[in-house]
Design a protein around this motif. Structure first.
Motif, PDB file in Angstrom:
ATOM      1  N   THR A 122      51.148 -20.126  13.882  1.00  0.00           N
ATOM      2  CA  THR A 122      50.442 -18.958  14.401  1.00  0.00           C
ATOM      3  C   THR A 122      49.184 -18.633  13.613  1.00  0.00           C
ATOM      4  N   ALA A 123      49.123 -19.119  12.360  1.00  0.00           N
ATOM      5  CA  ALA A 123      47.964 -18.772  11.536  1.00  0.00           C
ATOM      6  C   ALA A 123      46.714 -19.492  12.065  1.00  0.00           C
ATOM      7  N   ASP A 124      45.513 -19.000  11.678  1.00  0.00           N
ATOM      8  CA  ASP A 124      44.308 -19.675  12.155  1.00  0.00           C
ATOM      9  C   ASP A 124      44.157 -21.020  11.455  1.00  0.00           C
ATOM     10  N   ALA A 127      43.047 -21.396   7.726  1.00  0.00           N
ATOM     11  CA  ALA A 127      43.995 -20.945   6.711  1.00  0.00           C
ATOM     12  C   ALA A 127      45.146 -21.930   6.565  1.00  0.00           C
ATOM     13  N   LEU A 131      46.084 -24.055   3.253  1.00  0.00           N
ATOM     14  CA  LEU A 131      47.377 -23.916   2.584  1.00  0.00           C
ATOM     15  C   LEU A 131      48.025 -25.283   2.360  1.00  0.00           C
ATOM     16  N   ALA A 134      46.262 -26.931  -0.386  1.00  0.00           N
ATOM     17  CA  ALA A 134      46.555 -26.266  -1.648  1.00  0.00           C
ATOM     18  C   ALA A 134      47.921 -26.682  -2.166  1.00  0.00           C
ATOM     19  N   LEU A 165      46.388 -23.297  -6.628  1.00  0.00           N
ATOM     20  CA  LEU A 165      46.755 -21.907  -6.326  1.00  0.00           C
ATOM     21  C   LEU A 165      45.539 -21.071  -5.964  1.00  0.00           C
ATOM     22  N   ALA A 168      44.551 -21.778  -2.515  1.00  0.00           N
ATOM     23  CA  ALA A 168      45.413 -21.092  -1.551  1.00  0.00           C
ATOM     24  C   ALA A 168      45.049 -19.618  -1.460  1.00  0.00           C
ATOM     25  N   ALA A 169      44.826 -18.994  -2.629  1.00  0.00           N
ATOM     26  CA  ALA A 169      44.562 -17.557  -2.645  1.00  0.00           C
ATOM     27  C   ALA A 169      43.241 -17.237  -1.956  1.00  0.00           C
ATOM     28  N   ALA A 172      43.560 -17.621   1.908  1.00  0.00           N
ATOM     29  CA  ALA A 172      44.238 -16.516   2.584  1.00  0.00           C
ATOM     30  C   ALA A 172      43.229 -15.393   2.769  1.00  0.00           C
ATOM     31  N   LYS A 173      42.760 -15.234   3.976  1.00  0.00           N
ATOM     32  CA  LYS A 173      41.615 -14.356   4.214  1.00  0.00           C
ATOM     33  C   LYS A 173      41.929 -12.910   3.817  1.00  0.00           C
ATOM     34  N   GLY A 174      41.005 -12.328   3.034  1.00  0.00           N
ATOM     35  CA  GLY A 174      41.126 -10.920   2.683  1.00  0.00           C
ATOM     36  C   GLY A 174      42.197 -10.606   1.659  1.00  0.00           C
ATOM     37  N   MET A 175      42.739 -11.618   0.997  1.00  0.00           N
ATOM     38  CA  MET A 175      43.792 -11.330   0.014  1.00  0.00           C
ATOM     39  C   MET A 175      43.219 -10.547  -1.158  1.00  0.00           C
ATOM     40  N   PRO A 176      43.860  -9.418  -1.489  1.00  0.00           N
ATOM     41  CA  PRO A 176      43.372  -8.636  -2.619  1.00  0.00           C
ATOM     42  C   PRO A 176      43.795  -9.273  -3.941  1.00  0.00           C
ATOM     43  N   LEU A 177      43.208  -8.820  -5.018  1.00  0.00           N
ATOM     44  CA  LEU A 177      43.591  -9.214  -6.380  1.00  0.00           C
ATOM     45  C   LEU A 177      43.338 -10.684  -6.703  1.00  0.00           C
TER      46      LEU A 177
END
Lengths: 221, 482
Positions: A122-124, A127, A131, A134, A165, A168-169, A172-177
């Motif tokens: 389901t993911a685009d 991404a 993944l 990664a 990692l 991967a991070a 992942a679109k818009g991942m905070p931190l």
């Protein structure tokens, strides 16, 4: 069509990272290994910068700069000096021979693709392929850590794992931190690489070969 | 109850942070070890006030009934360990194993570790929780290697490599959870906030969540010390300073387990997800049986009790894996009892190995004759950890076993087998250490017995009589854990 171009470049960079991971697997000299790792970090920096551009996420440029400055320049230079000072620029002892390691690496990449592509229908597209790449880089880093005995190459294996990692991070679109996490990792690596462990091991054993450490296991009778 | 402007969450983070800076700067042994005790005590008191503070959640912090139990236990054992540490470290300075510079470093790291553990427990953000656990790993690696002997460096190196791989896998799992959450929760901090995740978990893609949990289980499971990911644990316990062994066994393993429990809760709300409980049950049982066999081959007293920690973490993971109010209650109780008992054991073992100048089991004999207070303290703690009545661990193990018998008799039999095996190994070793012809130094010790006997008293009381408020509280938390 413009979107396709963005996608292709991101795809190429992430795939390039997997390729460089393979390059690292068969390096049998420490200097060469360090140079290839610098290339690994450089490709990562490009990939992160590209993600920052297509996601319109300026904070990711910070991560890219960290990857470029710290991991592609500072760490390799420091490692070069350590290797030089310790006088260990001889061949790397590998536990398993290189052919088998490469085959294992191919198997791991196939595994990563099968697992990640199957669970993310389901993911685009960007991404999910990011993944999968990664996870491949991560597993190849792990493989490198277990097939090497030498402390410097184990650290390099860990750093390439960590590059996976970061890939991967950022994928992942818009991942905070993300920036905070890459800083936390850099601190971890800085702690280990620049100082304490290699110097202590050097100081106590005159070798950074972990095989020398094995004889000190506390439970030997 | 209104606490005015006092905020316990800020306090349990700010006190260790401030103390770490002070302790890194201040010279001298007496003043700094007292400051360490004082800081740990005030953190504990602040943590205790959490019981009266209103629950709350923000983007980064979360206080609910589950983590209050963990925070209170952590800060309490950290406080008693700091009391033990003061007398232990004094002896290490006299014997020259630690220099004043390293002492400063040790104290500062002790407080940073407290900060990291508290942060991991109160974090509402799965990324923040990961950063905190990484920080805790890093500080303990440095402390394990602090003696700089070849064995200590090997232990620290092994711990660093395995611990880093563990937290790397955990981060990958965390990223996958974010990926699973993004389609429904949207981008940004909300998709990593614990409370939002649980509220929406039923709509996440189950396949992605399953893969994420496998990575999280491997990653945080390494830190819990579950077999077959336990290889770092015995070395790290044996070669570092004993107060650190006590904190590792009693607290850090719990913190990693807490992270795992949080993700288990998340998975439970998604109907399509795999049964996480059975994975935890399998790893828990494997750890119990494996560690029990390994106990027979130990020659080093700290390694012996490190393997016993693997066994007990296995029992706790097993109990939480079984799930349900009764098994969760038993797991919580067992976790509390194990933390108290195991740290008491390390307090005793620390003084014993200092007096005798060795950690080899064969070289320590007849302790009850030469040092009766320490010797009988050790006997009592080993009786407690082996799970004999009427002490606390007997009760929690009994609850785990009976609740399992009602549901899965076959699993219960394996568990009982492991526990009895461990009991045999522990008594075999205890017999030679505590009784028989005394060997080694008979010099009187200047040990501080208070922390050890305080823990033992708590464990004994809990075995005979559990206060009703505590039972109600644990039952409540057990229901929350599903």
């Amino acid at each position: 069509m413009k979107h396709d171009f963005f996608f292709d470049v991101a795809h190429m960079l992430a795939g390039g990272l997997v390729l460089v991971s393979f390059l690292m697997l068969y390096q049998d000299r420490l200097y060469a290994l360090i140079n290839v790792f610098a290339l690994h970090a450089f490709v990562l920096a490009l990939s992160v910068a590209w993600q920052a551009f297509i996601q319109d996420a300026p904070h990711l440029y910070v991560t890219a700069v960290i990857a470029l400055g710290f991991k592609a320049i500072v760490i390799p230079v420091a490692l070069h000096r350590i290797v030089e000072r310790l006088g260990i620029h001889r061949e790397i002892e590998t536990v398993v021979n290189i052919g088998v390691t490469m085959l294992g690496g191919i198997g791991l990449v196939a595994l990563a693709m099968v697992v990640m592509l199957r669970v993310t229908p389901t993911a685009d597209a960007l991404a999910r392929e990011d993944l999968a790449f990664a996870l491949s880089v991560l597993l190849l880093g792990l493989l490198m850590m277990v097939t090497r005995r030498n402390a410097v190459s184990q650290v390099i294996g860990f750093m390439s794992l960590e590059n996976g990692l970061i890939l991967a991070a950022t994928g992942a679109k818009g991942m905070p931190l993300v920036v905070e996490i890459s800083v936390a990792f850099s601190v971890l690596i800085a702690f280990i690489v620049i100082g304490i462990f290699l110097f202590r091991i050097r100081e106590r054993f005159d070798t950074v070969d972990l095989q020398a450490l094995d004889s000190f296991r506390g439970d030997s009778e | 109850m209104n606490l005015g402007p006092f905020d316990p969450v800020v306090a349990i983070l700010a006190i260790p942070a401030g103390a770490a800076i002070l302790l890194a700067l201040l010279p001298g042994y007496l003043a700094t070890s007292r400051l360490n005790v004082l800081a740990s005590f005030s953190t504990f008191v602040s943590a205790f006030t959490l019981f009266f503070a209103p629950h709350r959640q923000s983007q980064f912090f979360l206080i609910d009934d589950v983590n209050i139990v963990f925070v209170t236990l952590t800060t309490f054992v950290a406080f008693t360990t700091s009391v033990f540490s003061a007398s232990y470290i004094g002896h290490e300075l006299e014997s020259g194993r630690l220099t004043p510079v390293y002492l400063r470093f040790y104290h500062a790291m002790y407080q940073v570790l407290m900060l990291a553990m508290n942060l991991a427990l109160v974090a509402n953000n799965i990324g923040l929780m990961w950063v905190a656990i990484e920080m805790a790993t890093l500080t303990t690696v440095l402390m394990v290697g602090i003696y700089r002997t070849p064995a200590a460096i090997e232990a620290a190196w092994k711990y660093f490599i395995l611990g880093s791989v563990g937290i790397a896998l955990a981060l990958f799992g965390t990223i996958l959870v974010y990926m699973a959450a993004r389609p429904t929760v949207g981008e940004g901090l909300d998709a990593m906030a614990w409370t939002t995740l649980v509220a929406h978990a039923s709509t996440f893609d189950p396949a992605l969540l399953n893969v994420a949990f496998v990575f999280l289980l491997l990653g945080y499971g390494t830190k819990v010390g579950l077999a077959p990911l336990h290889a770092w644990l015995p070395d790290a316990h044996a070669e570092g300073p004993t107060p650190i062994s006590a904190v590792l066994s009693g607290l850090l393993l719990n913190v990693a387990l807490y992270a795992l429990l949080r993700f288990k809760l998340l998975m439970a709300t998604n109907p399509g997800a795999i049964a996480t409980g059975s994975l935890m049950v399998a790893m828990g049982l494997l750890s119990v049986v494996f560690a029990s066999f390994m106990l027979y081959r130990r020659r080093d007293i700290k390694r012996l009790f490190a393997y016993s920690s693997i066994e007990h973490m296995g029992i706790i993971t097993f109990a939480f894996g079984m799930g349900g109010p009764l098994a969760n209650f038993a797991g919580l109780l067992h976790m509390t009892m194990h933390s108290l008992t195991k740290s008491a054991i390390f307090f005793a073992v620390g003084h014993i190995s200092q007096i005798k100048g060795t950690q080899k089991i064969a070289d320590i004999r007849g302790l009850t004759e030469t040092h009766p207070i320490l010797g009988w303290g050790l006997v009592l703690s080993v009786v407690a950890i082996a799970g004999l009545p009427p002490l606390g661990i007997f009760m929690s193990e009994f609850l785990v076993v009976t609740s399992t018998f009602a549901r899965e008799p076959a699993l219960a039999i394996i568990l009982v087998f492991g526990v009895i095996l461990a009991l045999g190994a522990l008594f075999l070793r205890l017999n030679s250490v505590a009784f028989g012809e005394p060997t080694g130094s008979r010099a009187p010790s200047q040990a501080s017995y208070v922390p050890m006997y305080a823990h033992l008293a708590l464990v004994t009381i809990a075995g005979i009589y559990l206060p009703p408020p505590l039972v109600t509280w644990f039952q409540h938390v057990a229901r929350l854990l599903g």
